[in-house]
Design a protein around this motif. Structure first.
Motif, mmCIF file in Angstrom:
data_model
loop_
_atom_site.group_PDB
_atom_site.id
_atom_site.type_symbol
_atom_site.label_atom_id
_atom_site.label_comp_id
_atom_site.label_asym_id
_atom_site.label_seq_id
_atom_site.Cartn_x
_atom_site.Cartn_y
_atom_site.Cartn_z
ATOM 1 N N LEU A 1 0.827 -1.214 0.000
ATOM 2 C CA LEU A 1 0.000 0.000 0.000
ATOM 3 C C LEU A 1 0.859 1.261 0.000
ATOM 4 C CD1 LEU A 1 -2.817 -1.036 2.521
ATOM 5 C CD2 LEU A 1 -2.942 -0.973 0.021
ATOM 6 N N LEU A 2 1.924 1.263 0.798
ATOM 7 C CA LEU A 2 2.821 2.422 0.836
ATOM 8 C C LEU A 2 3.517 2.629 -0.504
ATOM 9 C CD1 LEU A 2 4.352 1.870 4.378
ATOM 10 C CD2 LEU A 2 3.005 3.861 3.662
ATOM 11 N N GLU A 3 4.041 1.560 -1.074
ATOM 12 C CA GLU A 3 4.735 1.666 -2.355
ATOM 13 C C GLU A 3 3.791 2.173 -3.444
ATOM 14 O OE1 GLU A 3 7.798 -0.924 -5.067
ATOM 15 O OE2 GLU A 3 6.212 -2.020 -4.037
ATOM 16 N N ASN A 4 2.576 1.636 -3.494
ATOM 17 C CA ASN A 4 1.604 2.077 -4.499
ATOM 18 C C ASN A 4 1.269 3.560 -4.322
ATOM 19 O OD1 ASN A 4 1.522 -0.478 -5.607
ATOM 20 N ND2 ASN A 4 -0.330 -1.079 -4.521
ATOM 21 N N ALA A 5 1.123 4.008 -3.080
ATOM 22 C CA ALA A 5 0.823 5.416 -2.830
ATOM 23 C C ALA A 5 1.991 6.307 -3.246
ATOM 24 C CB ALA A 5 0.483 5.627 -1.351
ATOM 25 N N MET A 6 3.205 5.860 -2.984
ATOM 26 C CA MET A 6 4.384 6.629 -3.376
ATOM 27 C C MET A 6 4.453 6.755 -4.898
ATOM 28 S SD MET A 6 7.107 4.986 -0.658
ATOM 29 C CE MET A 6 8.564 5.817 -1.300
ATOM 30 N N LEU A 7 4.266 5.652 -5.590
ATOM 31 C CA LEU A 7 4.327 5.667 -7.053
ATOM 32 C C LEU A 7 3.212 6.529 -7.640
ATOM 33 C CD1 LEU A 7 5.137 1.890 -7.587
ATOM 34 C CD2 LEU A 7 6.643 3.812 -8.175
ATOM 35 N N ALA A 8 2.014 6.426 -7.073
ATOM 36 C CA ALA A 8 0.866 7.177 -7.583
ATOM 37 C C ALA A 8 1.037 8.680 -7.392
ATOM 38 C CB ALA A 8 -0.421 6.709 -6.906
ATOM 39 N N SER A 9 1.783 9.085 -6.367
ATOM 40 C CA SER A 9 1.942 10.513 -6.083
ATOM 41 C C SER A 9 2.831 11.219 -7.099
ATOM 42 C CB SER A 9 2.526 10.723 -4.682
ATOM 43 O OG SER A 9 3.922 10.473 -4.688
ATOM 44 N N GLY A 10 3.779 10.486 -7.673
ATOM 45 C CA GLY A 10 4.718 11.098 -8.603
ATOM 46 C C GLY A 10 5.741 12.001 -7.915
ATOM 47 N N GLN A 11 5.767 11.985 -6.588
ATOM 48 C CA GLN A 11 6.673 12.841 -5.833
ATOM 49 C C GLN A 11 7.900 12.054 -5.377
ATOM 50 O OE1 GLN A 11 5.991 16.224 -5.461
ATOM 51 N NE2 GLN A 11 4.406 15.664 -6.929
ATOM 52 N N LYS A 12 8.840 12.753 -4.730
ATOM 53 C CA LYS A 12 10.099 12.120 -4.334
ATOM 54 C C LYS A 12 10.462 12.310 -2.860
ATOM 55 C CE LYS A 12 11.617 10.512 -8.323
ATOM 56 N NZ LYS A 12 11.946 9.111 -8.505
ATOM 57 N N ARG A 13 9.582 12.961 -2.070
ATOM 58 C CA ARG A 13 9.901 13.217 -0.653
ATOM 59 C C ARG A 13 8.709 12.797 0.205
ATOM 60 N NH1 ARG A 13 13.161 18.540 0.145
ATOM 61 N NH2 ARG A 13 11.752 18.586 1.890
ATOM 62 N N PHE A 14 8.941 11.807 1.088
ATOM 63 C CA PHE A 14 7.839 11.214 1.834
ATOM 64 C C PHE A 14 8.103 11.137 3.330
ATOM 65 C CE2 PHE A 14 7.770 9.509 -2.420
ATOM 66 C CZ PHE A 14 6.447 9.694 -2.794
ATOM 67 N N LEU A 15 7.069 11.418 4.085
ATOM 68 C CA LEU A 15 7.022 11.145 5.514
ATOM 69 C C LEU A 15 6.112 9.934 5.658
ATOM 70 C CD1 LEU A 15 6.272 14.773 6.716
ATOM 71 C CD2 LEU A 15 8.471 13.585 6.902
ATOM 72 N N ILE A 16 6.639 8.853 6.176
ATOM 73 C CA ILE A 16 5.822 7.656 6.370
ATOM 74 C C ILE A 16 5.531 7.539 7.855
ATOM 75 C CG2 ILE A 16 5.694 5.157 6.155
ATOM 76 C CD1 ILE A 16 7.201 5.382 3.564
ATOM 77 N N ASP A 17 4.289 7.787 8.183
ATOM 78 C CA ASP A 17 3.804 7.907 9.550
ATOM 79 C C ASP A 17 3.233 6.574 10.027
ATOM 80 O OD1 ASP A 17 1.916 8.303 11.625
ATOM 81 O OD2 ASP A 17 0.967 9.999 10.658
ATOM 82 N N GLY A 18 3.763 6.076 11.145
ATOM 83 C CA GLY A 18 3.221 4.877 11.758
ATOM 84 C C GLY A 18 3.739 3.569 11.195
ATOM 85 N N PHE A 19 4.763 3.627 10.408
ATOM 86 C CA PHE A 19 5.393 2.427 9.845
ATOM 87 C C PHE A 19 6.876 2.716 9.736
ATOM 88 C CE2 PHE A 19 7.135 -0.199 6.552
ATOM 89 C CZ PHE A 19 6.570 -1.431 6.785
ATOM 90 N N PRO A 20 7.705 1.776 10.077
ATOM 91 C CA PRO A 20 7.472 0.403 10.504
ATOM 92 C C PRO A 20 7.173 0.339 12.005
ATOM 93 C CG PRO A 20 9.811 0.798 10.368
ATOM 94 C CD PRO A 20 9.135 2.061 9.901
ATOM 95 N N ARG A 21 6.587 -0.781 12.410
ATOM 96 C CA ARG A 21 6.325 -1.029 13.824
ATOM 97 C C ARG A 21 7.402 -1.915 14.441
ATOM 98 N NH1 ARG A 21 0.760 -0.376 15.499
ATOM 99 N NH2 ARG A 21 0.077 1.485 14.409
ATOM 100 N N LYS A 22 8.079 -2.680 13.585
ATOM 101 C CA LYS A 22 9.129 -3.580 14.062
ATOM 102 C C LYS A 22 10.309 -3.507 13.090
ATOM 103 C CE LYS A 22 6.916 -7.474 14.069
ATOM 104 N NZ LYS A 22 6.375 -8.809 14.294
#
Length: 176
Positions: A110-131
């Motif tokens: 889900l994260l990878e698909n969202a990153m690709l769909a955005s077309g952007q290059k700078r991401f804050l990934i909130d709440g992942f990873p947990r381990k």
């Protein structure tokens, strides 16, 4: 008197109809390599902390001030469980309701698909990873993170925030 040259009808050559070759089905390995290439030179910052620690609030500030794209793993999971026809919807719903961690392969996809769909290059990934194994799998299959922001907050404060948020959020996990 000159004899007029007899015009012959053009000979019709039956050309074989050329069929375009059908593209070979992409293997998961080819798709992964294409995605990895598309995400090259991407900045990922993991944003971690307990529920109600302020991750979403601080991510909003970083988006506003520095132009990052904020991807909340929890929001992506909640959206996916509501998406009609989702193969993961029921699984996600059960895991979230029970307070368990959704299988990392689902969240990473889900994260990878969202990153690709955005077309952007700078991401804050909130709440992942947990381990740690989730971080390692993400970095191996998607892109390495640059660093991690970790927000500490007293448990009583987080609980108060969650209970307040639960009054209006409708989130199944905003409970005691």
């Amino acid at each position: 008197k000159p004899v007029a040259a007899k015009k012959e009808a053009p000979v019709a050559v039956a050309a074989k109809k050329q069929e375009a070759p059908k593209p070979a089905a992409k293997t998961p390995e080819i798709i992964a390599a294409e995605n990895k290439a598309a995400l090259q030179d991407t900045t990922v910052i993991f944003v971690l902390g307990g529920p109600g620690a302020g991750k979403g609030t601080q991510c909003a500030n970083l988006v506003r001030d520095f132009g990052f794209v904020h991807l909340s793993a929890g929001d992506l999971l909640r959206e996916e469980q509501q998406r009609p026809g989702s193969q993961y919807g029921e699984l996600i719903k059960t895991y979230i309701r029970e307070g368990r961690i959704v299988p990392m392969e689902v969240t990473i996809a889900l994260l990878e698909n969202a990153m690709l769909a955005s077309g952007q290059k700078r991401f804050l990934i909130d709440g992942f990873p947990r381990k740690m194994d989730q971080a390692m799998k993400f970095e191996e299959t998607v892109v390495p993170s640059k660093f991690t922001l970790y927000f500490e907050c007293p448990e009583e404060v987080m609980l108060g925030r969650l209970m307040k948020r639960g009054e209006t959020s409708g989130r199944a996990d905003d409970n005691i």
